[in-house]
Scaffold this motif. Sequence first.
Motif, short mmCIF file in Angstrom:
data_model
loop_
_atom_site.label_atom_id
_atom_site.label_comp_id
_atom_site.label_asym_id
_atom_site.label_seq_id
_atom_site.Cartn_x
_atom_site.Cartn_y
_atom_site.Cartn_z
N ILE A 54 0.83 -1.20 0.00
CA ILE A 54 0.00 0.00 0.00
C ILE A 54 0.87 1.26 0.00
N ILE A 102 0.87 4.21 -2.72
CA ILE A 102 0.59 5.60 -2.37
C ILE A 102 1.65 6.54 -2.93
N TYR A 155 -6.22 6.95 -0.90
CA TYR A 155 -6.24 5.50 -0.78
C TYR A 155 -7.13 5.07 0.39
N GLU A 212 -10.56 3.02 -0.13
CA GLU A 212 -10.62 1.68 0.44
C GLU A 212 -11.85 1.50 1.33
N ALA A 262 -9.22 0.33 -4.61
CA ALA A 262 -8.16 1.29 -4.33
C ALA A 262 -7.04 1.20 -5.36
#
Length: 292
Positions: free
Chosen positions: A228, A232, A251, A255, A271
């Motif tokens: 993640i 990002i 994000y 999500e 996402a």
Amino acid sequence: MDITASTIILTLIWGVAIGCVYILLATGLNIIFGVMKLVNFAHGQFLMIGAFLTWTISVAAGLNAYVAILVSMVAVAGLGVVVERFTFRRVLGTEKLNEIFVSLGLIYIFENAAMLLWGDESKQIVSPFSGLKLNLQILSITYDRIVAVFVVVAILVAFGLLIRKTKIGLAMRATSQLNSTAMLMGINVERIYMFTFALGSALAAAAGGLYGIIFSFNSQTGELPTIIAFAIIILGGLGSIRGAIVGGLLYGITEQMATLFLGGIWSSAVAFALLIVVLIIRPNGIFGEKGE
């Protein structure tokens, strides 16, 4: 389930809180990449270790969980110094594949060490606000989500002042632009690399402490947050702290909204779909600079 306005607002707040945790992790990863040009897939393991240390300190010493986060940041920063000095420094500047394999090896070392030290059962950090909620007219919000946002804002403000107002921050910015020129200016680049890695590790530890207050965690917890965090910083733009902040919020909110409307199994898929769409439109990310 009936989706009401209060449910949507609560989900947005939840997304902001989770996004803030992701922001800290991504910011730490971003400065390491920006200054050192280092790809570290074991960054999420510093989050996991930070969560375990915060839990241990709060339980063993009886400290407030949020104070324990500060202690764990210092401890994980020290671990970061050791890791940078004895592993990544040996391969920095060589083939990127060497950096990747070192980081992949560190993942297994940290996860197995965590399992030996803390076992394989999931844990959760108890804060002074655990179970307490702020009850408003249309919704009820846990205090820990609110506090998490304020903690992240405070850390980011302190980080911004460090980068913009101190000599070491100036040295980090100079090194990130061109390390050979920075050396000619008298900057000890190796020391800057060590400090940068320690700072990035400390931010990951802070993210881990907040993560452990909001969620349960175990020795494998760092794996998905690493992916993640990379998503990002790519979404926001490599090397852009502003991009990490905006990307983390986008994000986290995406999500949680996907979970609300489509179910939990779709949260990461939606996402990452957002990430793909943004990259199709802006291949360098939202705040990334265009290449030559």
